[in-house]
Design a protein around this motif. Structure first.
Motif, mmCIF file in Angstrom:
data_model
loop_
_atom_site.group_PDB
_atom_site.id
_atom_site.type_symbol
_atom_site.label_atom_id
_atom_site.label_comp_id
_atom_site.label_asym_id
_atom_site.label_seq_id
_atom_site.Cartn_x
_atom_site.Cartn_y
_atom_site.Cartn_z
ATOM 1 N N UNK A 89 18.282 14.010 -31.052
ATOM 2 C CA UNK A 89 18.735 13.982 -30.474
ATOM 3 C C UNK A 89 17.422 14.262 -28.484
ATOM 4 N N UNK A 90 16.881 15.442 -29.064
ATOM 5 C CA UNK A 90 15.380 15.424 -28.266
ATOM 6 C C UNK A 90 14.597 15.150 -28.823
ATOM 7 N N UNK A 91 14.151 14.386 -29.855
ATOM 8 C CA UNK A 91 13.600 13.288 -29.694
ATOM 9 C C UNK A 91 13.671 11.652 -28.554
ATOM 10 N N UNK A 92 14.798 11.032 -28.782
ATOM 11 C CA UNK A 92 15.074 10.671 -27.767
ATOM 12 C C UNK A 92 15.370 10.341 -26.104
ATOM 13 N N UNK A 93 15.451 12.043 -25.400
ATOM 14 C CA UNK A 93 15.534 12.894 -24.431
ATOM 15 C C UNK A 93 13.512 12.684 -24.310
ATOM 16 N N UNK A 94 12.802 12.969 -25.020
ATOM 17 C CA UNK A 94 12.016 13.497 -25.089
ATOM 18 C C UNK A 94 10.721 11.995 -25.178
ATOM 19 N N UNK A 95 10.846 10.928 -25.024
ATOM 20 C CA UNK A 95 10.994 10.114 -25.599
ATOM 21 C C UNK A 95 11.192 9.080 -23.947
ATOM 22 N N UNK A 96 12.735 9.192 -23.638
ATOM 23 C CA UNK A 96 13.292 8.636 -22.234
ATOM 24 C C UNK A 96 12.202 9.402 -20.787
ATOM 25 N N UNK A 97 11.866 10.805 -21.531
ATOM 26 C CA UNK A 97 10.670 11.669 -20.268
ATOM 27 C C UNK A 97 9.439 10.829 -20.109
ATOM 28 N N UNK A 98 8.791 10.125 -21.682
ATOM 29 C CA UNK A 98 7.910 9.504 -21.300
ATOM 30 C C UNK A 98 7.458 8.304 -20.504
ATOM 31 N N UNK A 99 8.766 7.375 -20.699
ATOM 32 C CA UNK A 99 9.035 6.318 -20.176
ATOM 33 C C UNK A 99 8.688 6.497 -18.515
ATOM 34 N N UNK A 111 7.306 9.652 -39.057
ATOM 35 C CA UNK A 111 8.363 7.995 -38.390
ATOM 36 C C UNK A 111 9.393 8.170 -37.321
ATOM 37 N N UNK A 112 10.185 9.485 -37.533
ATOM 38 C CA UNK A 112 11.192 9.716 -36.310
ATOM 39 C C UNK A 112 10.734 9.589 -34.967
ATOM 40 N N UNK A 113 9.102 10.189 -34.988
ATOM 41 C CA UNK A 113 8.685 10.018 -33.528
ATOM 42 C C UNK A 113 8.608 8.473 -32.855
ATOM 43 N N UNK A 114 7.871 8.146 -34.130
ATOM 44 C CA UNK A 114 7.883 6.715 -33.483
ATOM 45 C C UNK A 114 8.561 5.800 -33.231
ATOM 46 N N UNK A 115 9.736 6.227 -33.927
ATOM 47 C CA UNK A 115 10.841 4.818 -33.947
ATOM 48 C C UNK A 115 11.296 4.711 -32.397
ATOM 49 N N UNK A 116 11.626 6.452 -32.395
ATOM 50 C CA UNK A 116 12.330 6.938 -31.430
ATOM 51 C C UNK A 116 11.567 6.426 -29.772
ATOM 52 N N UNK A 117 9.844 6.558 -29.607
ATOM 53 C CA UNK A 117 9.116 5.970 -28.956
ATOM 54 C C UNK A 117 9.159 4.179 -28.683
ATOM 55 N N UNK A 118 9.022 3.982 -29.604
ATOM 56 C CA UNK A 118 9.668 2.893 -30.299
ATOM 57 C C UNK A 118 10.460 2.093 -29.760
ATOM 58 N N UNK A 134 4.845 1.402 -41.818
ATOM 59 C CA UNK A 134 5.471 1.262 -40.399
ATOM 60 C C UNK A 134 6.258 -0.085 -40.589
ATOM 61 N N UNK A 135 5.841 -1.825 -41.080
ATOM 62 C CA UNK A 135 6.679 -1.999 -40.905
ATOM 63 C C UNK A 135 8.413 -1.587 -41.441
ATOM 64 N N UNK A 136 8.506 -1.007 -42.699
ATOM 65 C CA UNK A 136 9.501 -0.898 -43.374
ATOM 66 C C UNK A 136 10.387 0.538 -42.434
ATOM 67 N N UNK A 137 9.240 0.910 -42.042
ATOM 68 C CA UNK A 137 10.137 1.586 -41.138
ATOM 69 C C UNK A 137 11.152 1.450 -39.169
#
Length: 340
Positions: A89-99, A111-118, A134-137
């Motif tokens: 949940x922190x990953x999603x919140x932080x990724x949204x803050x960057x946006x 991987x989880x951080x990259x997926x949240x940002x993507x 990256x492709x499998x993820x």
């Protein structure tokens, strides 16, 4: 008198114009400076899944290389760093803050951080910091032609080298265990390779999975009763609970062969691990190229790093009662790293 009155009238008009224009000019000047300041200092977002030595080394390498390429935090750029400490949940919140902050470029470490940002931002360039596949993820359409706003560095543990090393150090071992996270696509991909190669080196592979770091204690107790050595893949959950695993393996005299040199330093026996700092440097280089307009993520192939460097822990070997082969020690001394 008329001339004097006329002069006073003209002077009054000029003073009035100056009075009303001066504040307006004074008010607009900071805005112009601020706009210029913002233009000169793009914001770079770095999101890290959690803290453990390997990921921290990647982050250190990223920042150091950005600095070498002229992107100095607080001077030419603003580097916005967030660490989710393993909380999705922190990953999603932080990724949204960057946006919301309108970052010019994002970097995802693990991987989880990259997926949240993507999943959050499909516009700002996203540079992957050491993602196994990256492709499998689901991060790119193709590792050679990403086709999106995403490119970066892929880290592939040299599984074959790892198995060769284990066989060289433990010539009589038959039962090899691997502990990994069931929901981690990178770990799953590595274990798939391990399952294919292990029989070629005379190993019967025993697989043990965990859902989160809390499971490591119980699973480790079970594993040491069934195997003679344990292979640890590139798995952030296991890495964050490595000491828990080592507490049980050391007591049972079961050697651990982890994925990185940092994990060997922490108590693992040996590894052909990837240089995590070098992975960060490669990530920083790719980010700098995009920021300078030299490359575009969609047209930039994923850079794969798969060459390991031998690391051994002599203290761990003594504690386990294992005599490392002279050839292994010599190679580590000459081309790798030896932790005394």
């Amino acid at each position: 008198m008329k001339r004097l009155l006329g002069f006073i009238g003209v002077l009054g008009v000029l003073l009035a114009i100056a009075f009303f224009q001066a504040p307006q000019s004074a008010q607009s000047s900071p805005t112009k400076l601020a706009s210029k300041h913002v233009a000169e200092k793009p914001r770079i977002g770095i999101l890290q899944t959690q803290s453990h030595p390997a990921l921290d080394e990647i982050h250190r390498g990223v920042v150091a290389q950005l600095r070498r390429r002229g992107f100095r935090d607080g001077k030419t750029v603003t580097i916005d760093f967030e660490n989710a400490q393993g909380d999705q949940s922190n990953l999603q919140t932080m990724a949204q803050r960057f946006q919301t902050k309108k970052t010019a470029l994002n970097i995802g470490i693990a991987t989880p951080a990259a997926q949240a940002l993507a999943n959050t931002n499909t516009q700002a360039p996203l540079i992957l910091g050491a993602i196994s596949d990256p492709k499998a993820a689901g991060l790119v359409h193709d590792n050679r032609q990403p086709g999106t706003n995403v490119t970066g560095v892929s880290s592939r543990t040299p599984v074959k080298q790892q198995l060769q090393l284990i066989r060289q150090v433990l010539p009589d071992t038959k039962k090899l265990g691997v502990i990994y996270t069931s929901s981690d696509p990178s770990a799953q991909a590595e274990v798939a390779v391990l399952r294919h190669l292990a029989p070629q080196f005379g190993f019967k592979l025993h697989r043990f999975t965990v859902a989160n770091s809390n499971d490591v204690d119980q699973v480790a107790q079970l594993a040491v009763q069934q195997v003679q050595a344990i292979y640890v893949p590139s798995d952030n959950t296991i890495a964050s609970a490595l000491q828990t695993l080592l507490n049980h393996t050391n007591q049972a005299k079961v050697p651990v062969f982890p994925a990185t040199a940092k994990q060997v330093q922490a108590g693992g026996l040996a590894s052909y691990g990837l240089d995590q700092y070098a992975l960060g440097v490669a990530t920083g280089n790719m980010a700098a190229d995009v920021l300078q307009g030299k490359t575009q993520p969609a047209k930039t192939p994923i850079k794969t790093v798969a060459k390991g460097k031998l690391a051994i822990n002599q203290k761990a070997a003594v504690a386990l009662g294992i005599k490392l082969p002279a050839a292994v020690t010599k190679q580590a001394q000459q081309k790798g790293v030896v932790y005394p």
